[in-house]
Scaffold this active site. Structure first.
Site, PDB file in Angstrom:
ATOM      1  N   GLU A 178       0.812  -1.109   0.029  1.00 14.85           N
ATOM      2  CA  GLU A 178       0.048  -0.196   0.123  1.00 14.85           C
ATOM      3  C   GLU A 178       0.764   1.225  -0.063  1.00 14.85           C
ATOM      4  OE1 GLU A 178      -3.050  -0.267   3.120  1.00 14.85           O
ATOM      5  OE2 GLU A 178      -3.879  -1.938   2.058  1.00 14.85           O
ATOM      6  N   GLU A 201      -5.989  -8.031  -0.419  1.00 14.89           N
ATOM      7  CA  GLU A 201      -6.694  -7.618   0.870  1.00 14.89           C
ATOM      8  C   GLU A 201      -8.042  -7.383   0.642  1.00 14.89           C
ATOM      9  OE1 GLU A 201      -4.991  -4.919   3.635  1.00 14.89           O
ATOM     10  OE2 GLU A 201      -2.900  -5.874   3.365  1.00 14.89           O
TER      11      GLU A 201
END
Ligand code: FCB
Length: 440
Positions: free
Chosen positions: A167, A351
């Site tokens: 991320e 995710e």
């Protein structure tokens, strides 16, 4: 669940994900201090000033945890390696205990038939490197390349897949512009540099891994759908800016060799000298792209400084994080990513999951909310596949309740409940439901 394995294409990968600092117990095994330890030790940053010193004690309980992953029928496990556990000073002498731990962990996955899917960096920067400016310092690309060489030199031969950095938006924007994560800065110049250096470090690490003979290399980008607060052109423009620095910046850097104009308007004076020259490294070819998806944001324009907008609460049902449940966004991102950026390149959902106010009662945790959330998102994944998106896998966040960063231990994302006093693991009903769905 309202699906089974056979509703997905043959070979579709079902997995679950965690990260090192969130579960391992950082105080064990000779790991060095990280910027999350000092951030958490500063009042006001983290709920109850909690940190990852003990977390789920996965460092000692990993066999039990891997048993639970295997028993659920998952194919793969997405985990991360702690830079400071491997190199306590960030550079220089490796910590033999740290390398041995990841070696044991890898073999324990393979022994259970689980595919190891590694992320090299999931946020716990060694403090010694944070002291030198961390992600703001251009040398970080070399430091990260060296770390990659050390850790993948040890376990890379057994990885099924690898991604350098979890991320980039969180590493860059959330941590340097919003100040919500370590190192807690609110500074546009720091943000621009950190975001660019994350991209450069991604490219360097990818080159190192190729050099080591590793394959199946990708990236993990988080995305939030930006919905304009109303139909005015100003609101639409505000949502586009959000979309540009949140979602498009990283995809565009890696897959198109440029940054969005809407971001450069503000970033250009702050980027490091000759930043354009780095795209040849940033664009190192990849084998897959990973998307992390949880929610959307409603964006309203304002007259403040760039980015001239703010978030407003939305009307949809929310998770315990106060995040709106918006499964359509997952579908839209899958379709858009393939269409505009990655074409036939495999996509993975690296995710997705929810935090819920789970309660352990008579030895069980009933979390129909999580089952419902997952059903809705798996359905969007199936829709995307039937519309031609090359989606090849789905990792549920998370295996265990764990350290949810600035929100400490109270936001439970696990398929498995963890009692943070006794560290006892209790599979929730969502875990049981997935186990039945994944049976062949
Ligand atoms: C993602 C992070 C992960 C966890 C989930 C809820 O942004 O990668 O560590 O915090 O959100």
């Amino acid at each position: 669940m309202n699906f089974t394995r056979s509703d997905f294409p043959d070979g579709f990968l079902f997995g679950t994900a965690t990260s090192s600092y969130q579960i391992e117990g950082h105080k064990f095994g000779g790991a060095g201090p990280t910027h999350w330890d000092s951030f958490a030790a500063t009042p006001g940053n983290v709920v109850r000033a909690e940190d990852g010193a003990l977390a789920c004690d996965h460092y000692h309980r990993y066999e039990e945890d891997l048993d639970l992953i295997a028993a659920a029928g998952f194919d793969c496990y997405r985990f991360s390696t702690s830079w400071a556990r491997v190199l306590p000073e960030g550079r220089g002498a490796p910590n033999a205990q740290g390398l041995d731990f990841y070696d044991r962990l890898t073999d324990a996955m393979l022994a259970r038939g689980l595919k190891p899917c590694v992320t090299l960096y999931h946020w716990e920067l060694p403090q010694a490197l944070a002291d030198l400016g961390g992600w703001r310092n251009p040398d970080i690309a070399n430091w990260f390349a060296d770390f990659t060489e050390v850790i993948m030199g040890r376990i890379g031969d057994r990885m099924y897949s690898a991604a350098p950095i979890n991320e980039p938006w969180c590493v860059g924007w959330l941590s340097h512009f919003l100040g919500a994560h370590a190192p807690g800065l609110r500074d546009i110049r720091a943000t621009a540099r950190a975001m660019h250096h994350v991209m450069l470090s991604h490219g360097r690490a990818t080159q190192v891994m190729r050099g080591l003979g590793m394959s199946n290399l990708g990236c993990v980008f988080n995305m939030e759908w930006a919905t304009p607060v109303d139909e005015t052109p100003r609101a639409h423009a505000a949502a586009e800016v959000y979309d540009a620095y949140y979602n498009r910046f990283f995809l565009e850097g890696v897959f198109k060799g440029r940054y969005p104009k809407l971001v450069l308007e503000a970033f250009e004076p702050h980027l490091p000298k000759n930043w354009q020259d780095d795209f040849s490294t940033i664009q190192e070819p990849l084998d897959w792209v990973g998307l992390n998806y949880y929610t959307r944001k409603i964006i309203a324009p304002n007259d403040g400084p760039w980015p001239h907008h703010h978030e407003v609460p939305g009307p949809l049902p929310k998770t315990f994080m106060d995040w709106e449940i918006y499964p359509q966004g997952l579908y839209d991102f899958l379709v858009r990513t393939a269409r505009e950026y990655t074409g036939d390149l495999p996509i993975l959902i690296t995710e997705n999951g929810m935090s819920n106010a789970d309660i352990l009662k008579n030895g069980a945790v009933h979390d129909p909310e999580r089952i419902d959330y997952l059903n809705q998102h798996f359905e969007q994944a199936r829709r995307a596949i039937s519309d031609g998106v090359p989606l090849q896998g789905y990792f549920v966040w998370s295996l265990l309740d764990n350290y949810e960063w600035a929100l400490g231990y109270e936001k439970r994302f696990g398929l498995i409940h963890v009692d943070f006093e006794t560290l006892e693991r209790t599979p929730k009903s969502s875990y049981q439901a997935l186990t039945s769905a994944l049976k062949d």
